[in-house]
Write an enzyme that holds these catalytic residues in place. Sequence first.
Site, PDB file in Angstrom:
ATOM      1  N   HIS A  37       0.852  -1.185   0.000  1.00 42.14           N
ATOM      2  CA  HIS A  37       0.000   0.000   0.000  1.00 42.14           C
ATOM      3  C   HIS A  37       0.893   1.241   0.000  1.00 42.14           C
ATOM      4  O   HIS A  37       2.097   1.136   0.217  1.00 42.14           O
ATOM      5  CB  HIS A  37      -0.919   0.019   1.228  1.00 42.14           C
ATOM      6  CG  HIS A  37      -0.150   0.175   2.504  1.00 42.14           C
ATOM      7  ND1 HIS A  37       0.424  -0.904   3.150  1.00 42.14           N
ATOM      8  CD2 HIS A  37       0.188   1.273   3.227  1.00 42.14           C
ATOM      9  CE1 HIS A  37       1.072  -0.461   4.220  1.00 42.14           C
ATOM     10  NE2 HIS A  37       0.955   0.849   4.290  1.00 42.14           N
ATOM     11  N   HIS A 120       5.640   5.837  -0.928  1.00 44.82           N
ATOM     12  CA  HIS A 120       6.393   4.638  -1.291  1.00 44.82           C
ATOM     13  C   HIS A 120       5.561   3.402  -0.983  1.00 44.82           C
ATOM     14  O   HIS A 120       4.558   3.488  -0.269  1.00 44.82           O
ATOM     15  CB  HIS A 120       7.710   4.569  -0.511  1.00 44.82           C
ATOM     16  CG  HIS A 120       7.500   4.384   0.954  1.00 44.82           C
ATOM     17  ND1 HIS A 120       7.164   5.429   1.798  1.00 44.82           N
ATOM     18  CD2 HIS A 120       7.538   3.271   1.725  1.00 44.82           C
ATOM     19  CE1 HIS A 120       7.014   4.974   3.028  1.00 44.82           C
ATOM     20  NE2 HIS A 120       7.217   3.664   3.013  1.00 44.82           N
TER      21      HIS A 120
END
Length: 180
Positions: A37, A120
Amino acid sequence: MPRLFTGLEIPEDVAFDLFLTQGGVGGARWIDRESYHITLRFIGDIDERLAREISYELDGVEAKPFKLRLSGCGVFGGNKPNTLYAAVEESAELRRLQAIHERICQVLGLEPESRKFAPHVTLARLKDPDLASLHRFLASHSLYKSREFEVSRFVLFSSRPSRGGGPYAVEESYSLQAGL
């Protein structure tokens, strides 16, 4: 007391591509692809009342769908790397959405996020990694690019307190509206 954070899910095909990169780094504990995620705002351990307030406020977020792409890999931790990640290409829409989440959390009394937003996808947690193999991994994946994918919703995740996080559960999802 739930441990919550907001984020974006990674499409299954992109997650599978990331999963295929796993391996070859001594001292890496690879993340399950179901847990990939992009965190927008870590909220933390809060009481049920505040969780309901945050959920209510998130439901009022107005933002349009947008496109994202993952590009390249890196590490957090400087000389003592502790996290291996896939980077997210710069996106004004992503930064705007994250800023909205940050503002909601602060208005509801949470402390400002102390870390600068660095979007990220965590690929692995590192504990005393073999630096030579880590450098080889980074060099061989420096040109990685995912396909461009559309972000049409964000989610409120919960997690159990554990080392390295996960497994994560989607508590609520919030659609982004194209007509805004």
